[in-house]
Scaffold this motif. Structure first.
Motif, PDB file in Angstrom:
ATOM      1  N   THR A 239       0.793  -1.234   0.000  1.00 22.92           N
ATOM      2  CA  THR A 239       0.000   0.000   0.000  1.00 22.92           C
ATOM      3  C   THR A 239       0.826   1.284   0.000  1.00 22.92           C
ATOM      4  O   THR A 239       0.276   2.370  -0.221  1.00 22.92           O
ATOM      5  N   GLU A 240       2.134   1.199   0.217  1.00 21.85           N
ATOM      6  CA  GLU A 240       2.953   2.410   0.358  1.00 21.85           C
ATOM      7  C   GLU A 240       4.144   2.463  -0.610  1.00 21.85           C
ATOM      8  O   GLU A 240       4.982   3.362  -0.503  1.00 21.85           O
TER       9      GLU A 240
ATOM     10  N   VAL B 125       7.789   6.011  -2.472  1.00 22.59           N
ATOM     11  CA  VAL B 125       7.163   5.599  -1.217  1.00 22.59           C
ATOM     12  C   VAL B 125       6.274   6.745  -0.742  1.00 22.59           C
ATOM     13  O   VAL B 125       6.696   7.907  -0.738  1.00 22.59           O
ATOM     14  N   ALA B 126       5.056   6.417  -0.372  1.00 20.20           N
ATOM     15  CA  ALA B 126       4.118   7.427   0.094  1.00 20.20           C
ATOM     16  C   ALA B 126       3.135   6.794   1.065  1.00 20.20           C
ATOM     17  O   ALA B 126       2.865   5.588   0.977  1.00 20.20           O
ATOM     18  N   PRO B 127       2.582   7.573   1.995  1.00 23.40           N
ATOM     19  CA  PRO B 127       1.540   7.029   2.861  1.00 23.40           C
ATOM     20  C   PRO B 127       0.340   6.596   2.037  1.00 23.40           C
ATOM     21  O   PRO B 127       0.099   7.123   0.938  1.00 23.40           O
ATOM     22  N   GLU B 128      -0.405   5.662   2.556  1.00 25.27           N
ATOM     23  CA  GLU B 128      -1.468   5.033   1.769  1.00 25.27           C
ATOM     24  C   GLU B 128      -2.459   6.038   1.199  1.00 25.27           C
ATOM     25  O   GLU B 128      -2.902   5.908   0.052  1.00 25.27           O
ATOM     26  N   HIS B 129      -2.822   7.064   1.958  1.00 24.81           N
ATOM     27  CA  HIS B 129      -3.841   8.003   1.465  1.00 24.81           C
ATOM     28  C   HIS B 129      -3.341   8.800   0.260  1.00 24.81           C
ATOM     29  O   HIS B 129      -4.147   9.197  -0.587  1.00 24.81           O
ATOM     30  N   LEU B 130      -2.047   9.019   0.157  1.00 27.30           N
ATOM     31  CA  LEU B 130      -1.482   9.671  -1.034  1.00 27.30           C
ATOM     32  C   LEU B 130      -1.227   8.657  -2.145  1.00 27.30           C
ATOM     33  O   LEU B 130      -1.450   8.945  -3.329  1.00 27.30           O
ATOM     34  N   MET B 131      -0.767   7.475  -1.757  1.00 22.96           N
ATOM     35  CA  MET B 131      -0.448   6.451  -2.754  1.00 22.96           C
ATOM     36  C   MET B 131      -1.687   6.038  -3.546  1.00 22.96           C
ATOM     37  O   MET B 131      -1.597   5.750  -4.751  1.00 22.96           O
TER      38      MET B 131
END
Length: 376
Positions: free
Chosen positions: A84-85, A240-246
């Motif tokens: 997810t990230e 790599v990004a937090p799930e809400h951005l990814m």
């Protein structure tokens, strides 16, 4: 009607074309000219005959995703969820384009710190947003007062490049602390951290956004296997990004490239079991030191180089030409190609500085240095 009317042929293409026309030694464009690690090419040769030539999952080759997650934990003590990230991209430029077009909206503002690499502005403009160019100090440290004054309710993103191209500068702990304080004041701002040279650092070690707890939920980190493993033409990177951005980034990615080169992903996945990132930094530190030693008797003044495979040099004691004309003269009259630093600024700021790439074999560096040292 052009959507990017002011954007023409890149300076990298111009200088490389001139280098070819005048048979000059090309230290302008940032690509290695030495052989790739045989361990990696042997893996590719074997895989070419195996069943690895069809589409891989959109996010990337699952074993590679798992190994990158372990790689990040080992490098930065950060635990990420690969499902997810993490996203494999067709190079860092695609990662940056995808991130900006996914997260930046009409009339948003994006802060770009000059001198800056040329791939940041176009996706901002194509998103109907406004790039806001803020100059670094002349020693290439961030001017945080100037950066804060540029922030407002419309600011959606700040792009940082660390280690920095073209200057080789590395952000320090206090820079991150100030950035984190700034984000506390502006809750909407996202950081895009371009860290493609993260493993090419020298005496001062790289501080990654991965290691800053306060940034993790508001930051997209971009990395490059092409830069790290000397395979720039493979165009394989990751973000790599937090799930809400990814979630938003993947929406764009699936319609831009969908999935990335399969054989290269599988090859890199295997190679990660064999290679140490310490090899990369040590290798380029020797290159940097050798190139600087070769130029010690030249009239160029070499600027500090803390990371990347670029060396910035002042020619102020040699010529009064502007840096673009000086680089053209360097090719036509002395047979060496470099990049003028003014082209990394929106306003063309000219400090009589040029950028050499030292990711070349020793014979190339020696031949170039001989020509550069002969300049009177």
């Amino acid at each position: 009607m052009s959507k990017l009317p002011h954007i023409g042929t890149s300076i990298f293409t111009i200088m490389s074309k001139m280098a070819t026309e005048y048979n000059a030694i090309n230290l302008s464009q940032g690509f290695p000219n030495f052989p790739v690690d045989e361990r990696l090419t042997d893996i590719v040769a074997r895989l070419a005959k195996e069943n690895v030539h069809q589409y891989l999952p959109m996010s990337g080759h699952p074993p590679l995703l798992s190994k990158i997650a372990a790689f990040i934990k080992n490098s930065y003590e950060r635990i990420i969820q690969p499902e997810t990230e993490l996203l494999i991209t067709a190079g860092a430029t695609q990662a940056i384009f995808t991130t900006i077009t996914a997260l930046v909206e009409t009339n948003d503002e994006v802060l770009i710190l000059d001198p800056s690499y040329d791939c940041y502005e176009a996706p901002v403009l194509l998103s109907n947003a406004n790039p806001v160019r803020v100059s670094l100090n002349d020693d290439y440290t961030p001017n945080w007062d100037r950066i804060e004054k540029a922030c407002n309710s419309k600011t959606k993103m700040i792009i940082i490049n660390n280690p920095h191209n073209p200057t080789g500068k590395i952000l320090n702990k206090s820079d991150f602390e100030i950035l984190e304080s700034l984000l506390e004041k502006y809750s909407k701002i996202i950081v895009l951290s371009d860290e493609v040279y993260e493993y090419i650092t020298f005496e001062q070690k790289h501080i990654s956004a991965h290691s800053r707890e306060k940034l993790l939920n508001r930051c997209v980190m971009v990395s490059s296997f092409g830069k790290s493993f000397h395979v720039t033409g493979w165009k394989v990177g990751y973000l790599v990004a937090p799930e809400h951005l990814m979630k938003e980034i993947k929406k764009v990615h699936q319609f831009l490239v969908f999935s990335v080169n399969s054989i290269c992903q599988v090859a890199i996945s295997e190679y990660l079991d064999l290679v140490s990132v310490n090899e990369i930094g040590n290798f380029y530190q020797k290159k940097r030191n050798y190139f600087r030693q070769l130029l010690k008797n030249s009239r160029f003044e070499l600027m500090p180089c803390e990371g990347t495979y670029f060396q910035v040099a002042s020619y102020a004691s040699i010529s009064d030409k502007n840096d673009v004309d000086f680089c053209k003269w360097l090719i036509t009259d002395h047979g060496v190609a470099a990049i003028p630093i003014s082209t990394f600024y929106a306003d063309g700021k000219d400090l009589k500085l040029i950028r050499f790439c030292f990711a070349k074999d020793n014979a190339t560096l020696e031949a170039a240095a001989k020509r550069l040292c002969a300049i009177q």
